[in-house]
Design a protein around this motif. Structure first.
Motif, PDB file in Angstrom:
ATOM      1  N   ASP A 124       0.841  -1.197   0.000  1.00  0.00           N
ATOM      2  CA  ASP A 124       0.000   0.000   0.000  1.00  0.00           C
ATOM      3  C   ASP A 124       0.876   1.246   0.000  1.00  0.00           C
ATOM      4  O   ASP A 124       0.687   2.149   0.811  1.00  0.00           O
ATOM      5  CB  ASP A 124      -0.926  -0.052   1.226  1.00  0.00           C
ATOM      6  CG  ASP A 124      -2.046   0.965   1.151  1.00  0.00           C
ATOM      7  OD1 ASP A 124      -2.586   1.325   2.225  1.00  0.00           O
ATOM      8  OD2 ASP A 124      -2.389   1.408   0.033  1.00  0.00           O
ATOM      9  N   VAL A 125       1.834   1.303  -0.887  1.00  0.00           N
ATOM     10  CA  VAL A 125       2.756   2.430  -0.967  1.00  0.00           C
ATOM     11  C   VAL A 125       2.795   2.930  -2.402  1.00  0.00           C
ATOM     12  O   VAL A 125       2.943   2.132  -3.328  1.00  0.00           O
ATOM     13  CB  VAL A 125       4.183   2.009  -0.544  1.00  0.00           C
ATOM     14  CG1 VAL A 125       5.073   3.210  -0.469  1.00  0.00           C
ATOM     15  CG2 VAL A 125       4.160   1.289   0.794  1.00  0.00           C
ATOM     16  N   THR A 133       9.614   8.644   2.950  1.00  0.00           N
ATOM     17  CA  THR A 133       8.531   7.818   3.509  1.00  0.00           C
ATOM     18  C   THR A 133       8.567   6.385   3.000  1.00  0.00           C
ATOM     19  O   THR A 133       7.719   5.580   3.382  1.00  0.00           O
ATOM     20  CB  THR A 133       7.147   8.408   3.175  1.00  0.00           C
ATOM     21  OG1 THR A 133       6.925   8.318   1.759  1.00  0.00           O
ATOM     22  CG2 THR A 133       7.032   9.858   3.614  1.00  0.00           C
TER      23      THR A 133
ATOM     24  N   GLU C  53      10.760 -13.574   7.602  1.00  0.00           N
ATOM     25  CA  GLU C  53       9.595 -12.726   7.861  1.00  0.00           C
ATOM     26  C   GLU C  53       9.991 -11.539   8.737  1.00  0.00           C
ATOM     27  O   GLU C  53       9.560 -10.407   8.505  1.00  0.00           O
ATOM     28  CB  GLU C  53       8.507 -13.563   8.546  1.00  0.00           C
ATOM     29  CG  GLU C  53       7.150 -12.929   8.469  1.00  0.00           C
ATOM     30  CD  GLU C  53       6.043 -13.824   9.009  1.00  0.00           C
ATOM     31  OE1 GLU C  53       6.180 -15.061   8.940  1.00  0.00           O
ATOM     32  OE2 GLU C  53       5.055 -13.262   9.495  1.00  0.00           O
ATOM     33  N   HIS C  55      12.908 -10.116   8.907  1.00  0.00           N
ATOM     34  CA  HIS C  55      13.710  -9.204   8.092  1.00  0.00           C
ATOM     35  C   HIS C  55      12.806  -8.349   7.205  1.00  0.00           C
ATOM     36  O   HIS C  55      12.951  -7.120   7.141  1.00  0.00           O
ATOM     37  CB  HIS C  55      14.670 -10.044   7.233  1.00  0.00           C
ATOM     38  CG  HIS C  55      15.547  -9.247   6.317  1.00  0.00           C
ATOM     39  ND1 HIS C  55      16.819  -8.852   6.653  1.00  0.00           N
ATOM     40  CD2 HIS C  55      15.329  -8.781   5.059  1.00  0.00           C
ATOM     41  CE1 HIS C  55      17.357  -8.172   5.642  1.00  0.00           C
ATOM     42  NE2 HIS C  55      16.481  -8.114   4.663  1.00  0.00           N
ATOM     43  N   MET C  56      11.856  -8.976   6.532  1.00  0.00           N
ATOM     44  CA  MET C  56      11.000  -8.251   5.603  1.00  0.00           C
ATOM     45  C   MET C  56      10.024  -7.340   6.344  1.00  0.00           C
ATOM     46  O   MET C  56       9.739  -6.222   5.902  1.00  0.00           O
ATOM     47  CB  MET C  56      10.221  -9.239   4.712  1.00  0.00           C
ATOM     48  CG  MET C  56      11.083 -10.142   3.840  1.00  0.00           C
ATOM     49  SD  MET C  56      12.211  -9.267   2.709  1.00  0.00           S
ATOM     50  CE  MET C  56      11.055  -8.732   1.455  1.00  0.00           C
ATOM     51  N   THR C  57       9.532  -7.798   7.497  1.00  0.00           N
ATOM     52  CA  THR C  57       8.601  -6.971   8.268  1.00  0.00           C
ATOM     53  C   THR C  57       9.290  -5.698   8.742  1.00  0.00           C
ATOM     54  O   THR C  57       8.713  -4.613   8.725  1.00  0.00           O
ATOM     55  CB  THR C  57       8.051  -7.763   9.468  1.00  0.00           C
ATOM     56  OG1 THR C  57       7.447  -8.962   8.982  1.00  0.00           O
ATOM     57  CG2 THR C  57       7.015  -6.959  10.232  1.00  0.00           C
ATOM     58  N   LEU C  59      11.698  -4.161   7.235  1.00  0.00           N
ATOM     59  CA  LEU C  59      11.814  -3.255   6.087  1.00  0.00           C
ATOM     60  C   LEU C  59      10.466  -2.607   5.774  1.00  0.00           C
ATOM     61  O   LEU C  59      10.396  -1.411   5.484  1.00  0.00           O
ATOM     62  CB  LEU C  59      12.337  -4.023   4.871  1.00  0.00           C
ATOM     63  CG  LEU C  59      13.812  -4.428   4.937  1.00  0.00           C
ATOM     64  CD1 LEU C  59      14.172  -5.321   3.753  1.00  0.00           C
ATOM     65  CD2 LEU C  59      14.709  -3.206   4.973  1.00  0.00           C
ATOM     66  N   ALA C  60       9.414  -3.380   5.853  1.00  0.00           N
ATOM     67  CA  ALA C  60       8.086  -2.824   5.553  1.00  0.00           C
ATOM     68  C   ALA C  60       7.708  -1.740   6.555  1.00  0.00           C
ATOM     69  O   ALA C  60       7.057  -0.758   6.201  1.00  0.00           O
ATOM     70  CB  ALA C  60       7.046  -3.944   5.557  1.00  0.00           C
ATOM     71  N   ARG C  62       9.458   0.443   7.773  1.00  0.00           N
ATOM     72  CA  ARG C  62      10.112   1.719   7.520  1.00  0.00           C
ATOM     73  C   ARG C  62       9.412   2.530   6.425  1.00  0.00           C
ATOM     74  O   ARG C  62       9.899   3.579   6.020  1.00  0.00           O
ATOM     75  CB  ARG C  62      11.580   1.480   7.144  1.00  0.00           C
ATOM     76  CG  ARG C  62      12.412   1.033   8.354  1.00  0.00           C
ATOM     77  CD  ARG C  62      13.763   0.477   7.962  1.00  0.00           C
ATOM     78  NE  ARG C  62      14.548   1.455   7.212  1.00  0.00           N
ATOM     79  CZ  ARG C  62      15.707   1.169   6.621  1.00  0.00           C
ATOM     80  NH1 ARG C  62      16.192  -0.057   6.674  1.00  0.00           N
ATOM     81  NH2 ARG C  62      16.364   2.096   5.962  1.00  0.00           N
ATOM     82  N   ASN C  63       8.294   2.036   5.947  1.00  0.00           N
ATOM     83  CA  ASN C  63       7.526   2.752   4.923  1.00  0.00           C
ATOM     84  C   ASN C  63       6.229   3.269   5.517  1.00  0.00           C
ATOM     85  O   ASN C  63       5.612   2.593   6.335  1.00  0.00           O
ATOM     86  CB  ASN C  63       7.203   1.814   3.757  1.00  0.00           C
ATOM     87  CG  ASN C  63       8.441   1.183   3.160  1.00  0.00           C
ATOM     88  OD1 ASN C  63       9.467   1.824   3.030  1.00  0.00           O
ATOM     89  ND2 ASN C  63       8.347  -0.090   2.788  1.00  0.00           N
ATOM     90  N   VAL C  64       5.827   4.460   5.078  1.00  0.00           N
ATOM     91  CA  VAL C  64       4.544   5.010   5.517  1.00  0.00           C
ATOM     92  C   VAL C  64       3.482   4.525   4.539  1.00  0.00           C
ATOM     93  O   VAL C  64       3.418   4.992   3.402  1.00  0.00           O
ATOM     94  CB  VAL C  64       4.586   6.550   5.533  1.00  0.00           C
ATOM     95  CG1 VAL C  64       3.235   7.113   5.962  1.00  0.00           C
ATOM     96  CG2 VAL C  64       5.700   7.051   6.448  1.00  0.00           C
ATOM     97  N   SER C  65       2.657   3.579   4.965  1.00  0.00           N
ATOM     98  CA  SER C  65       1.672   3.049   4.021  1.00  0.00           C
ATOM     99  C   SER C  65       0.576   4.074   3.783  1.00  0.00           C
ATOM    100  O   SER C  65       0.282   4.922   4.639  1.00  0.00           O
ATOM    101  CB  SER C  65       1.072   1.736   4.544  1.00  0.00           C
ATOM    102  OG  SER C  65       0.208   2.001   5.625  1.00  0.00           O
ATOM    103  N   PHE C 274       3.920   0.113  -4.764  1.00  0.00           N
ATOM    104  CA  PHE C 274       5.134   0.872  -5.058  1.00  0.00           C
ATOM    105  C   PHE C 274       5.495   0.814  -6.542  1.00  0.00           C
ATOM    106  O   PHE C 274       6.661   0.866  -6.916  1.00  0.00           O
ATOM    107  CB  PHE C 274       6.311   0.377  -4.204  1.00  0.00           C
ATOM    108  CG  PHE C 274       7.433   1.387  -4.091  1.00  0.00           C
ATOM    109  CD1 PHE C 274       8.732   1.040  -4.434  1.00  0.00           C
ATOM    110  CD2 PHE C 274       7.185   2.674  -3.659  1.00  0.00           C
ATOM    111  CE1 PHE C 274       9.768   1.968  -4.344  1.00  0.00           C
ATOM    112  CE2 PHE C 274       8.207   3.620  -3.570  1.00  0.00           C
ATOM    113  CZ  PHE C 274       9.506   3.257  -3.918  1.00  0.00           C
TER     114      PHE C 274
END
Lengths: 519, 123, 452
Positions: A124-125, A133, C53, C55-57, C59-60, C62-65, C274
């Motif tokens: 959702d990005v 961000t 999981e 590791h990937m979580t 990284l996820a 760090r993103n603003v959904s 993305f």
């Protein structure tokens, strides 16, 4: 005419003998017929609750407004779920059984990959969100870039191509841009006769004329013939290694050296990377560019035909020309996107942009999870088991089917058979359709074109020995039936949701959309 | 009218400097069901060996070569709705295109029916 | 390792059948110097599912959904509500792990979906035929230019200034290698698109005119007028739709004279991700069908006379035509096309029309509120769900400052057009059915704050 029908494929529908008893519904137990949505839906039905808008459209839109709603059927949620569930049951899939399609690498699609790809922080990005961000997303792309470079022993990678053929185009355009930068206009690209159709199609698009390189009796590129043809008009070669006959090109380094010596470049089609991943680095063999099908070697799902993803690893010579955008790690350790804004300063020779946005991010998360799951030891095992499985198939069936290169040593990750020895009037097509009745998806047939009635079997490393033995037993049975002239094969499949379909009619009188009334 | 054949399985029937070109029965048998024929436009200038015409079957697209040089006068419009004519009547009703020959001497390099039949038997 | 079923006993037995001592004997064709002595240096060994999981979580995280903040981005990728059943259905193994339907007897699920999808796209676009999808909108747009040059045998394409700059860049990149001539100029900050300018650029060398509908600034173009001018000059009109939900409210381009209609289907069923994988849509007049790129699914019958579907007109494609193919494309966007089709089936035509009205309504409310922020001017006279505002300062800075305040306030024109300083005050703002009153207030407050 040029070589009419080199592959030997001909449409043969066979008869409908052996049909099952009719039912009132048309269904047969769990074999369920399903109409089109245009035959099911009704006007005004909607499976989504939408609060209607109170505000009228802008006056300025008046002349652009459509008069009626689009003529598209709607279904309630239960009807929708049922429609697509019933349709799904008419598909074979990796989840059901062996899918030994040569050159496609139909390996198991791990569900962890699906889970992580769906984390909201990835799913959702928006691609144009401010970079501050989306640091985690950029980190994923950069980490995957790094591992692809390490696994192939190359210098740089273009992540944006959307699929394998798109990646081929990227690699070939890098070559073209590099030649232009040297002020050279070389017109010829050399391509083995056994190459996948995308190779000459791609080279032709980029403005090259294609010349074939012949093969030797043991199925490899004829190095002497290649060297004889090389000259200042040759931009490069497009080589698949392992090649489309499932054989490793032993002379790969010599080919690369010879091409480099005349100023050309080596493009490697990486479709068969599964045979050597973690064991051999194509960069050590002198290639300049190679696309990697993430949906093959790196397990991202085929989804019924796509989406794919085709990043292209590049040599030091070609890296400056790679397209925008890509990621780069800055001095402070963070990852940044290089796009048009900073291109002139940082990457002035980029040949351009291949598509909007940044590449197939959904496939990147899946492929990264796959690489981290297997690790260095696991990936090496992948290649070894893939090659072991294919050789097991080759040697188990050599007595039953003609293996044109079986005498020339081991194969890599796929085993190649021909239709030599089948009874008069029997073809590879009949064996393929017979395999459907046996409960398998057929292997790749009629490719590569250089072998008559080719059957290319790629079991992959995720096939168990028991699964292989079942498949071998069925293929052996079918080979024997085809050699004995068993007529029932001509009308196979008998048990699939459909009998053989009339592809001639579909091509002569194409019906590509539902023409009935709007539902 | 004299008819000549090429090693690529085209035939050309000649009447003065007007030629009619098609593919042979052997070729259509090799191709299987023909689904579409791409034909040249009237006025197209052809050199011997050009490929003005493509015959599609379900899984193959085969170029048809011009047996001699000339200018296209017409193509067989019947094939648009009925490409199967090339299967059922390749050497007559399934003709492909007509042209005005520019160099009739080129015919000398082609085979006659007997030579073509012998050639096909050897394949 | 959990994905590898062979046991050491299996391997030993199989080597016995093959007649090799070790598996390395099977790699004897690889030159010794190219065989790695151990494993790939630097890559750790295999990891458990939970470790990966984790590791990937991380990284996820760090993103603003988009769902966690007020969200107003568009510019070719749109955030809509995707009904829950879509993602469940596409994850059925028979769809997810199926291949291209080259063996149609056991792929009728995929094939029937493609036939339905093609019909949905064709009807949505107002054209006679559509293909089984392409990689995305930008590559579909390039393929339309290539097709128009084949059909008209001309080499020039006139692109409207409002075509998405990534699409322009993709087309120009490809044209650099084909020799096609591309005419384009960056857009001007005007309330209406420059229809007269586009029409004036059409001449006897023009293969096609390409118009985005609505355009990058959200403006709506008079396609019928351009169609007339194009056809008078023997050129084709190509319409580009980056937001298919717009067609629930706006007239279909095919009905306005477009010969080819391409677009990005990501809005329905696919999600933001993305930037990919997305969904290229491609439709055109039936008379051009043999010049179309991409896969096509057609209706036929089987040996028992039952209706069924197959991939057809394959002789256009690379695996048969090789260097003379209409395109080198091999894969389509399979699973994304399925997601689009399921979402479209759930909506139906009237549902899509309703969804479109809600989108437009939310955009209206957003625009009216932003017009009341001191210094902010709404550019468009007409828009669907996306419009341009002009700020008194560089919009790139404003976007970053709003992000610092946890508001994803839109896409700056400066990011899309770094070489056009005259556009730097422009900000693209998009609303959808997901936009709430609180979101709109938050955006207005954030803009007020960063402009103060």
């Amino acid at each position: 005419m040029n070589a009419p029908n080199a592959s030997g494929w001909r449409p043969e529908m066979g008869s409908a003998q052996g049909s099952a008893q009719a039912t009132a519904s048309g269904d047969r137990a769990l074999m369920l017929e399903e109409p089109l949505i245009f035959e099911l839906g009704r006007p005004g039905t909607c499976g989504v609750d939408i609060d209607d808008a109170a505000l009228e459209p802008l006056p300025a839109l008046g002349r652009f407004l459509r008069k009626d709603a689009p003529a598209l059927p709607g279904l309630s949620e239960p009807e929708t779920v049922r429609h697509y569930t019933r349709l799904s049951r008419q598909n074979y899939a990796i989840d059901l059984g062996p899918f030994p399609l040569g050159s496609c690498t139909m390996k198991h699609n791990p569900r962890l990959n699906e889970k992580v790809a769906r984390l909201p922080g990835f799913a959702d990005v928006h691609p144009l969100a401010p970079q501050q961000t989306v640091e985690g997303a950029l980190e994923v792309i950069n980490q995957l870039s790094h591992w692809l470079i390490e696994l192939t022993g190359m210098h740089g990678v273009a992540m944006s191509p959307k699929a394998g053929a798109h990646g081929e185009l990227c690699g070939v355009l890098c070559i073209k841009a590099a030649l232009e930068a040297r002020g050279e206009d070389r017109k010829v690209m050399l391509v083995p006769e056994s190459a996948h159709g995308t190779n000459p199609a791609t080279a032709a698009f980029a403005g090259f004329s294609i010349e074939n390189i012949p093969a030797t009796a043991d199925g490899r590129v004829d190095l002497a013939a290649l060297e004889a043809r090389l000259g200042p008009d040759v931009a490069g070669v497009m080589i698949t290694n392992p090649n489309t006959c499932g054989l490793f090109e032993r002379d790969m380094k010599k080919i690369a050296d010879a091409v480099h010596a005349v100023g050309g470049y080596v493009y490697c089609d990486g479709a068969n990377f599964n045979a050597i991943v973690g064991k051999v680095r194509p960069g050590d063999l002198g290639i300049d560019a190679m696309h990697i099908n993430l949906h093959k070697t790196f397990s991202t799902p085929h989804g019924g035909g796509g989406p794919g993803s085709g990043p292209v690893v590049l040599s030091e010579a070609l890296s400056p020309f790679g397209p925008l955008p890509f990621t780069t790690r800055t001095a402070d350790g963070s990852v940044r996107l290089v796009e048009e804004e900073n291109a002139v300063a940082e990457h002035p020779q980029a040949f351009g942009r291949m598509a909007a946005f940044h590449g197939q991010m959904g496939m990147f998360t899946r492929a990264l999870a796959y690489i981290l799951s297997h690790g260095a030891d696991g990936l090496k095992q992948v290649a070894e088991d893939a090659v072991l499985n294919a050789n097991y198939v080759l040697r188990s069936l050599e007595a039953d089917l003609d293996a044109p290169f079986g005498h020339a040593g081991s194969c890599m990750h796929e085993a190649l058979f021909s239709d030599a020895g089948l009874a008069e009037g029997f073809s590879t097509l009949d064996i393929a359709k017979g395999l459907i009745d046996e409960g398998f998806h057929p292997m790749t047939v009629y490719f590569p074109l250089v072998v008559h009635g080719a059957m290319l079997v790629e079991p992959t490393e995720t096939e168990s020995k028991a699964g292989l033995d079942r498949f071998i037993g069925s293929l052996r049975s079918l080979a024997q039936r085809a050699k004995a002239g068993d007529e029932s094969l001509k009308s196979a499949p008998h048990f699939a949701p459909r009998r053989r379909l009339d592809e001639t009619q579909a091509a002569r009188k194409p019906v590509l959309a539902w023409k009935g009334d709007a539902a | 009218m004299p008819r000549y054949f090429t090693q690529d399985h085209e035939w050309i029937e000649v009447d003065g400097d007007a030629g009619t070109v098609g593919i042979t029965d052997y070729a259509q048998g090799q191709l299987g069901d023909i689904t579409f024929v791409e034909l040249p436009e009237a006025g197209a200038a052809l050199k011997k060996g050009d490929a003005p015409c493509v015959v599609d079957s379900v899984k193959a697209a085969s170029d048809v070569y011009a047996p001699v040089s000339g200018t296209v006068t017409e193509s067989n419009g019947a094939l648009e709705g009925e490409p199967e004519l090339v299967n059922t009547d390749p050497e007559n009703g399934g003709w492909l295109f007509r042209l005005t020959l520019s160099d009739p001497a080129e015919l000398e390099g082609l085979m006659d029916k007997a030579a073509y039949d012998e050639y096909v038997a050897s394949l | 390792m959990r994905y590898l079923p062979l046991t050491p006993a299996d391997r030993a037995e199989m080597l016995g059948v093959i007649g090799a001592a070790t598996v390395d004997d099977l790699f004897v064709d690889v030159p010794a110097e190219a065989r790695l002595p151990g494993t790939i240096p630097g890559l750790p060994n295999h990891a458990s599912e939970m470790a990966v999981e984790r590791h990937m979580t991380a990284l996820a995280a760090r993103n603003v959904s988009a769902g966690s903040a007020p969200f107003f981005l568009g510019a070719g990728a749109y955030r809509h509500h995707v009904p829950a059943s879509v993602d469940h259905l596409i994850q059925r193994g028979e769809f997810l792990t199926a291949y291209t339907p080259y063996q149609p007897e056991i792929a009728q699920g995929t094939l029937q979906v493609l036939f339905e999808f093609q019909t949905q796209v064709a009807r949505l676009f107002g054209v006679e035929v559509a293909n089984a999808s392409m990689y995305d909108g930008s590559t579909a747009a390039w393929e339309a230019v290539a097709m128009a040059t084949r059909v008209t045998k001309r080499k020039k394409a006139v692109l409207c200034s409002g075509l998405h700059p990534h699409y322009v860049s993709t087309i120009r990149t490809m044209a650099r290698f084909t020799g096609d001539v591309i005419e384009w100029a960056s857009p001007r900050l005007e309330a209406e698109p420059d229809t007269a300018g586009v029409i004036a650029a059409i001449d006897g060398e023009t293969a096609c005119v390409m118009v985005q509908y609505p355009d990058i600034l959200g403006r709506v173009t008079d396609l019928a007028a351009i169609a007339e001018a194009a056809h008078a000059a023997g050129a084709l009109l190509v319409a580009v739709v980056t937001e298919p939900v717009a067609l629930g409210l706006l007239e279909a381009p095919g009905n306005l004279g477009a010969d080819i209609v391409v677009g990005e289907g990501q809005s329905l069923g696919v999600g933001l991700q993305f930037g990919g994988p997305y969904l290229g849509l491609f439709g055109c007049r039936e008379k051009f069908v043999r010049q179309m790129p991409g896969r096509l699914c057609g209706e036929t019958v089987d040996a028992e006379g039952r209706r069924g579907y197959v991939l057809t007109l394959s002789t256009r494609e690379q695996h048969i035509r090789r260097e003379k193919a209409t395109s080198n494309i091999c894969t389509n966007a399979g699973l994304c096309a399925l997601a689009f089709s399921i979402h479209m089936t759930l909506l139906g035509g009237e549902g899509l029309a309703k969804l479109a009205r809600v989108n437009h309504s939310r955009a209206r409310q957003t625009a009216e509120r932003l017009a009341r922020v001191p210094g902010v001017k709404v550019l468009n006279s007409a828009y669907f769900n996306e419009f341009t505002v002009i700020l008194p300062k560089d919009a790139r800075d404003a976007v970053r400052a709003m992000a610092d305040r946890k508001v994803l306030g839109g896409v700056s024109l400066g990011r899309l057009y770094p070489d056009a300083p005259e556009l730097s005050g422009g900000l693209l703002v998009t609303a959808s059915e997901l936009t709430t009153d609180e979101d709109i207030e938050a955006l207005a407050a954030a803009l007020e704050g960063v402009l103060a």
